[in-house]
Motif scaffolding. Structure first.
Motif, short mmCIF file in Angstrom:
data_model
loop_
_atom_site.label_atom_id
_atom_site.label_comp_id
_atom_site.label_asym_id
_atom_site.label_seq_id
_atom_site.Cartn_x
_atom_site.Cartn_y
_atom_site.Cartn_z
N ILE A 61 18.85 1.11 -5.72
CA ILE A 61 18.89 -0.34 -5.91
C ILE A 61 20.34 -0.82 -5.97
CG2 ILE A 61 16.69 -0.41 -7.14
CD1 ILE A 61 18.38 -0.88 -9.73
N LEU A 62 20.55 -2.06 -5.56
CA LEU A 62 21.83 -2.73 -5.75
C LEU A 62 21.78 -3.46 -7.09
CD1 LEU A 62 22.36 -4.30 -2.20
CD2 LEU A 62 23.21 -2.10 -3.05
N ILE A 63 22.84 -3.33 -7.87
CA ILE A 63 22.84 -3.97 -9.19
C ILE A 63 23.58 -5.30 -9.13
CG2 ILE A 63 22.72 -1.73 -10.33
CD1 ILE A 63 25.70 -2.12 -11.10
N PRO A 64 23.19 -6.25 -9.97
CA PRO A 64 23.92 -7.52 -10.00
C PRO A 64 25.37 -7.33 -10.45
CG PRO A 64 21.80 -7.70 -11.14
CD PRO A 64 22.05 -6.25 -10.90
N TYR A 65 26.30 -7.85 -9.66
CA TYR A 65 27.70 -7.90 -10.11
C TYR A 65 27.96 -9.27 -10.73
CZ TYR A 65 32.71 -7.34 -10.41
OH TYR A 65 33.98 -7.25 -10.91
N ILE A 66 27.66 -10.31 -10.00
CA ILE A 66 27.78 -11.66 -10.55
C ILE A 66 26.80 -12.57 -9.84
CG2 ILE A 66 29.61 -12.44 -8.97
CD1 ILE A 66 30.85 -13.92 -11.41
N GLN A 67 26.22 -13.50 -10.61
CA GLN A 67 25.36 -14.54 -10.08
C GLN A 67 25.90 -15.87 -10.60
OE1 GLN A 67 20.97 -13.19 -9.73
NE2 GLN A 67 21.69 -12.15 -11.58
N ILE A 68 26.33 -16.72 -9.69
CA ILE A 68 26.98 -17.98 -10.06
C ILE A 68 26.04 -19.14 -9.77
CG2 ILE A 68 28.94 -19.51 -9.64
CD1 ILE A 68 30.55 -17.08 -8.77
N ASN A 69 25.82 -19.97 -10.77
CA ASN A 69 25.02 -21.17 -10.61
C ASN A 69 25.92 -22.26 -10.02
OD1 ASN A 69 23.53 -23.54 -10.87
ND2 ASN A 69 22.60 -22.93 -12.81
N VAL A 70 25.85 -22.40 -8.71
CA VAL A 70 26.70 -23.37 -8.02
C VAL A 70 26.29 -24.80 -8.37
CG1 VAL A 70 27.55 -24.12 -5.75
CG2 VAL A 70 27.05 -21.71 -6.16
N GLN A 96 25.29 -15.07 -5.08
CA GLN A 96 24.97 -13.78 -5.68
C GLN A 96 25.75 -12.65 -5.01
OE1 GLN A 96 20.64 -14.09 -4.89
NE2 GLN A 96 20.37 -13.87 -7.09
N VAL A 97 26.22 -11.73 -5.84
CA VAL A 97 26.86 -10.51 -5.35
C VAL A 97 26.18 -9.33 -6.03
CG1 VAL A 97 28.98 -9.16 -5.15
CG2 VAL A 97 29.07 -11.67 -5.02
N PHE A 98 25.58 -8.45 -5.23
CA PHE A 98 24.99 -7.21 -5.71
C PHE A 98 25.75 -6.05 -5.07
CE2 PHE A 98 21.68 -10.42 -5.55
CZ PHE A 98 21.02 -10.30 -6.76
N ILE A 99 25.93 -4.97 -5.82
CA ILE A 99 26.66 -3.82 -5.28
C ILE A 99 25.92 -2.53 -5.60
CG2 ILE A 99 28.88 -5.00 -5.51
CD1 ILE A 99 29.44 -3.17 -7.94
N CYS A 100 26.23 -1.48 -4.84
CA CYS A 100 25.70 -0.15 -5.13
C CYS A 100 26.66 0.53 -6.10
CB CYS A 100 25.57 0.68 -3.86
SG CYS A 100 24.81 2.30 -4.14
N ALA A 101 26.17 0.84 -7.29
CA ALA A 101 27.01 1.48 -8.31
C ALA A 101 26.11 2.29 -9.24
CB ALA A 101 27.79 0.44 -9.10
#
Length: 264
Positions: A61-70, A96-101
């Motif tokens: 899974i890709l995990i959330p890095y940051i989710q910004i409410n524009v 939204q930015v999701f990354i593999c970590a």
């Protein structure tokens, strides 16, 4: 994506730095009192959508890095305008930015990005209709994960503070010396920030070499830093050898490119 350095080298660009409240009133990124959620284990998904997964390492899974409410009034107006998406009635616009970590080194994300592969992250701008976030898919996937599955500790960002205006980084700025007092006063800051100028380096990889969309003859395909992730800091949420940021085409704001730069 490439930038016309000669036209931007001495321009000052305002960055915005996150405000982390000690006792946030809400932890819901769809709440208009919240500007963003850094990390966490609650990705906002579209109706019918499954939790995004890495295309490189065994369907991780890709995990959330940051989710910004524009759409939030707590998000700087300048940033909201540059994202350039007007919300439909009752909808919320999210970047939204999701990354593999699998741990704090984010090795897969870093290595794939350096190789210009886009399968170890997800970068997107979406509109969420009211009361339609797909929480069932999130809960179902979370139930399948190991108890010690790595996630970035969630932090609410209640707003963003304007910082010191920044010049193009010394690694790519041919118009000013790095020891010039003007540069020293306006050198790009590291860490998480909106807009501003990214901290770069001798090496550079971006998913898009250039914007794929056409422009008029009198238009330039310049780019701006829309969001610096700040992953090259030991104190950051995850660590990568180079700094990472999102480039945005100044002509076509919907064209975004994940980028990494450094002296590795």
């Amino acid at each position: 994506m490439s930038t016309s350095i000669s036209e931007t080298a001495l321009d000052l660009v305002m960055p915005y730095f996150p405000v982390f409240p000690k006792n946030p009133a809400s932890t819901d990124v769809l709440d208009p009192s919240v500007s963003a959620i850094l990390g966490g284990s609650n990705p906002i998904l579209l109706p019918g959508e499954e939790w995004p997964r890495c295309g490189n390492c065994e369907d991780n899974i890709l995990i959330p890095y940051i989710q910004i409410n524009v759409s939030s009034p707590q998000t700087p107006e300048e940033f909201r305008q540059k994202v350039g998406v007007e919300a439909k009635p009752g909808h919320t616009v999210l970047l939204q930015v999701f990354i593999c970590a699998e741990d704090g080194t984010a090795e897969c994300f870093e290595q794939r990005l350096v190789g210009a592969y886009d399968d170890a992250f997800l970068l997107r701008v979406i509109q969420i209709p009211p009361d339609s976030a797909n929480t069932a898919a999130v809960e179902a996937t979370r139930a399948e994960l190991d108890e010690d599955r790595f996630f970035i500790a969630p932090r609410v960002i209640s707003g963003w503070t304007p910082g010191n205006p920044e010049l193009l980084h010394e690694a790519v700025n041919n118009e000013i010396e790095p020891d010039d007092p003007q540069y020293l006063e306006h050198a790009p800051a590291p860490g998480l920030k909106l807009l501003g100028q990214p901290v770069q380096g001798k090496y550079y990889t971006s998913i898009l070499d250039q914007c794929p969309k056409p422009v008029l003859r009198e238009q330039d395909h310049n780019t701006r830093c829309l969001l610096q992730l700040g992953t090259d800091s030991e104190d950051g949420p995850v660590f990568t050898t180079g700094n990472t940021w999102i480039e945005q085409c100044t002509v076509h704001p919907e064209v975004l490119s994940m980028t990494i730069g450094g002296d590795w």
